[in-house]
Scaffold this motif. Structure first.
Motif, PDB file in Angstrom:
ATOM      1  N   SER A 316       0.818  -1.212   0.000  1.00  7.14           N
ATOM      2  CA  SER A 316       0.000   0.000   0.000  1.00  7.14           C
ATOM      3  C   SER A 316       0.852   1.262   0.000  1.00  7.14           C
ATOM      4  O   SER A 316       0.513   2.260  -0.652  1.00  7.14           O
ATOM      5  N   THR A 319       2.103   2.314  -3.573  1.00  6.86           N
ATOM      6  CA  THR A 319       1.112   3.072  -4.346  1.00  6.86           C
ATOM      7  C   THR A 319       0.882   4.456  -3.750  1.00  6.86           C
ATOM      8  O   THR A 319       0.703   5.434  -4.490  1.00  6.86           O
ATOM      9  N   ASP A 320       0.900   4.569  -2.416  1.00  6.32           N
ATOM     10  CA  ASP A 320       0.698   5.877  -1.786  1.00  6.32           C
ATOM     11  C   ASP A 320       1.856   6.824  -2.095  1.00  6.32           C
ATOM     12  O   ASP A 320       1.651   8.019  -2.328  1.00  6.32           O
ATOM     13  N   ALA A 323       1.435   8.130  -5.524  1.00 14.59           N
ATOM     14  CA  ALA A 323       0.373   9.138  -5.616  1.00 14.59           C
ATOM     15  C   ALA A 323       0.818  10.493  -5.086  1.00 14.59           C
ATOM     16  O   ALA A 323       0.234  11.522  -5.437  1.00 14.59           O
ATOM     17  N   GLN A 324       1.865  10.521  -4.248  1.00 13.94           N
ATOM     18  CA  GLN A 324       2.366  11.783  -3.710  1.00 13.94           C
ATOM     19  C   GLN A 324       3.204  12.561  -4.718  1.00 13.94           C
ATOM     20  O   GLN A 324       3.450  13.754  -4.535  1.00 13.94           O
ATOM     21  N   TYR A 328       2.950  10.897 -12.553  1.00 12.15           N
ATOM     22  CA  TYR A 328       3.124   9.453 -12.398  1.00 12.15           C
ATOM     23  C   TYR A 328       4.543   9.052 -12.792  1.00 12.15           C
ATOM     24  O   TYR A 328       5.052   9.460 -13.837  1.00 12.15           O
ATOM     25  N   ARG A 357      -8.359  -1.909  -3.459  1.00 13.04           N
ATOM     26  CA  ARG A 357      -8.474  -0.638  -4.191  1.00 13.04           C
ATOM     27  C   ARG A 357      -9.780  -0.568  -4.965  1.00 13.04           C
ATOM     28  O   ARG A 357     -10.394   0.507  -5.069  1.00 13.04           O
ATOM     29  N   LEU A 364     -11.070   7.236  -3.094  1.00 11.29           N
ATOM     30  CA  LEU A 364      -9.864   7.725  -3.758  1.00 11.29           C
ATOM     31  C   LEU A 364     -10.207   8.905  -4.661  1.00 11.29           C
ATOM     32  O   LEU A 364     -11.280   8.940  -5.270  1.00 11.29           O
ATOM     33  N   SER A 367      -6.549  11.486  -8.967  1.00 12.57           N
ATOM     34  CA  SER A 367      -5.123  11.199  -9.106  1.00 12.57           C
ATOM     35  C   SER A 367      -4.782   9.818  -8.554  1.00 12.57           C
ATOM     36  O   SER A 367      -4.029   9.060  -9.178  1.00 12.57           O
ATOM     37  N   GLN A 368      -5.335   9.480  -7.399  1.00 13.38           N
ATOM     38  CA  GLN A 368      -5.068   8.163  -6.810  1.00 13.38           C
ATOM     39  C   GLN A 368      -5.654   7.044  -7.654  1.00 13.38           C
ATOM     40  O   GLN A 368      -5.038   5.975  -7.793  1.00 13.38           O
ATOM     41  N   ASN A 372      -3.159   4.153  -9.186  1.00 10.72           N
ATOM     42  CA  ASN A 372      -3.375   2.737  -8.889  1.00 10.72           C
ATOM     43  C   ASN A 372      -3.701   1.947 -10.146  1.00 10.72           C
ATOM     44  O   ASN A 372      -3.229   0.815 -10.321  1.00 10.72           O
TER      45      ASN A 372
END
Length: 467
Positions: A316, A319-320, A323-324, A328, A357, A364, A367-368, A372
């Motif tokens: 997790s 992926t987090d 996303a920050q 991408y 997810r 979400l 963007s998330q 993902n």
């Protein structure tokens, strides 16, 4: 020094940005940055070239410099103001505009910081995992022999590293290096790399794990990835060690329920770690991801540093962390790919994370969802995870966010990894056709019509609705 001597503007600007980032991340101290700025600005004749290079370095580092060493920050502003106020004018119009723009950006940032109480930082919050007291910066000077100085600002000990040099004492030097590595790294010094894997995709050092963990993971991996293979009964692993998450009595089976999946990945679910251990574990995982140069290095650090029960958190956080990022970055998908190929256990957890997810897609943001979808598109497109994980998708009962997630996933697979014909072959295979009745329904006219409308809306994979 070489770029400066050649007056290579692009090269020296890139080097200044790199040095500034080393300073921002706490790798080097204030001395190098201050000496570079002083060498560029405090000259008898300052040209546009020096002004442009100094502005590039200062623009990348002034926020951090002001926070760590306010006195040095204000001292470096003196030569900038002197150049602007010199009489007669010694700067060209271009150099004046560069300095004016730099000082204006500093003024605007100071206003936001003190009047609007802005918490703007040079680093993203997820990267600031280590405490300030834990960071040790290298205090080097430009005249230090360690960086190529000889007291007069000349010398480069790495000038001949790009040419092979015969070492008659290679064996002794290699032994000294190995001894130093064992002192620094301890037991990890002799650990093989991720590339040192056996033919079945399981690394040599992972074969020493408990028999229960290896049996359960391998059974799940084989059941999911063998095309056309008959479904085998789940392996009943004997818990030979308490260190294995698979062998524990609380292990989630391959037929985990939705509630079990939420408990596995939800940040609000009760954790088996204490609050302090959980914080340290998260810091270590994020540091391993963000500090690695390559995906192989990152995967190796994550697998060697993982503890029992930390696999869901690793998946997790990958992926987090992606996303920050402002955009991408495929490197995170490559890390996930390396994890899956190095350990069958990670195939299981990434498959479960896909289910989580999808089930929690409504929570979400756009963007998330996109991040993902692109990561899992890479894993599916490269067969790092089995396509059977798509059986959780049900078009007739899905929410808007879930449809967007699946739509982005399929469009990315078709556009970047597999063409429409290959995706059709996958969906029409005997193994997947019986499992993807939620995504490709047959018989129920209402569900079929909803699936046709969904695929028609995707556009790029419109041909998938042909059956």
């Amino acid at each position: 020094r070489r770029y400066y001597g050649r007056r290579n503007a692009d090269g020296i600007k890139n080097e200044c940005r790199f040095i500034a980032q080393l300073y921002v991340f706490g790798v080097c101290g204030d001395i190098v940055v201050m000496e570079l700025l002083a060498a560029l600005l405090c000259q008898d004749v300052t040209t546009d070239f020096e002004i442009d290079v100094a502005a590039t370095l200062l623009r990348e580092s002034y926020k951090t410099l002001e926070g760590r060493n306010p006195k040095a920050f204000h001292e470096i502003l003196v030569p900038l103001r002197d150049l602007l106020q010199a009489d007669p004018k010694i700067l060209t119009k271009r150099a004046e505009s560069i300095v004016d723009a730099l000082l204006e950006s500093m003024k605007h940032w100071q206003k936001e910081k003190y009047e609007v109480a802005s918490t703007d930082s040079a680093l993203l919050p997820i990267i600031e995992a280590n405490e300030a007291a834990e960071i040790e910066a290298h205090s080097l000077s430009l005249d230090d022999p360690a960086v190529g100085g000889d007291g007069n600002g000349f010398g480069d000990p790495e000038a001949k590293l790009d040419v092979f040099q015969y070492d008659p004492n290679y064996a002794e030097a290699e032994q000294t290096y190995n001894d130093m590595k064992r002192v620094i790294l301890g037991p990890m010094a002799d650990a093989p790399t991720v590339e040192d894997t056996t033919g079945d995709g399981v690394s040599d050092w992972e074969e020493d794990e408990t028999d229960g963990a290896a049996a359960a993971a391998a059974a799940y991996y084989t059941d999911l990835t063998s095309p056309g293979a008959e479904k085998k009964p789940e392996a009943t692993a004997t818990p030979s060690s308490s260190t294995s998450h698979f062998a524990s009595k609380n292990a989630i089976s391959t037929a985990a329920s939705d509630d079990d999946i939420r408990k596995m990945f939800s940040p609000d679910a009760p954790s088996t770690f204490s609050q302090e251990d959980d914080r340290k574990l998260r810091n270590n995982i994020v540091t391993a991801i963000m500090s690695s140069i390559s995906a192989d290095e990152s995967a190796h650090k994550l697998l060697k540093g993982k503890v029992a029960g930390s696999e869901p958190l690793i998946c997790s956080l990958v992926t987090d962390a992606c996303a920050q990022e402002p955009i991408y970055r495929k490197s995170f998908a490559l890390v996930a790919d390396r994890l899956c190929r190095a350990s069958p256990a990670m195939v299981y957890y990434w498959s479960m994370l896909f289910r989580y997810r999808y089930l929690t897609a409504e929570s979400l943001d756009d963007s998330q969802l996109d991040v993902n979808a692109r990561i899992f598109a890479h894993l599916l497109g490269t067969d790092a995870v089995p396509w059977r994980c798509l059986e959780v998708v049900d078009i007739s009962t899905s929410e808007v966010a879930q449809r967007i997630f699946v739509s982005n996933l399929l469009k990315t697979i078709v556009s970047e990894y597999l063409n429409v014909q290959k995706v059709q072959e996958r969906f029409r295979s005997a193994e997947l056709a019986s499992r993807l009745k939620g995504l490709l329904p047959i018989g129920d006219l209402d569900k079929v019509s909803q699936a046709i409308l969904f695929f028609r809306g995707i556009g790029g994979v419109d041909a998938l609705k042909i059956d």
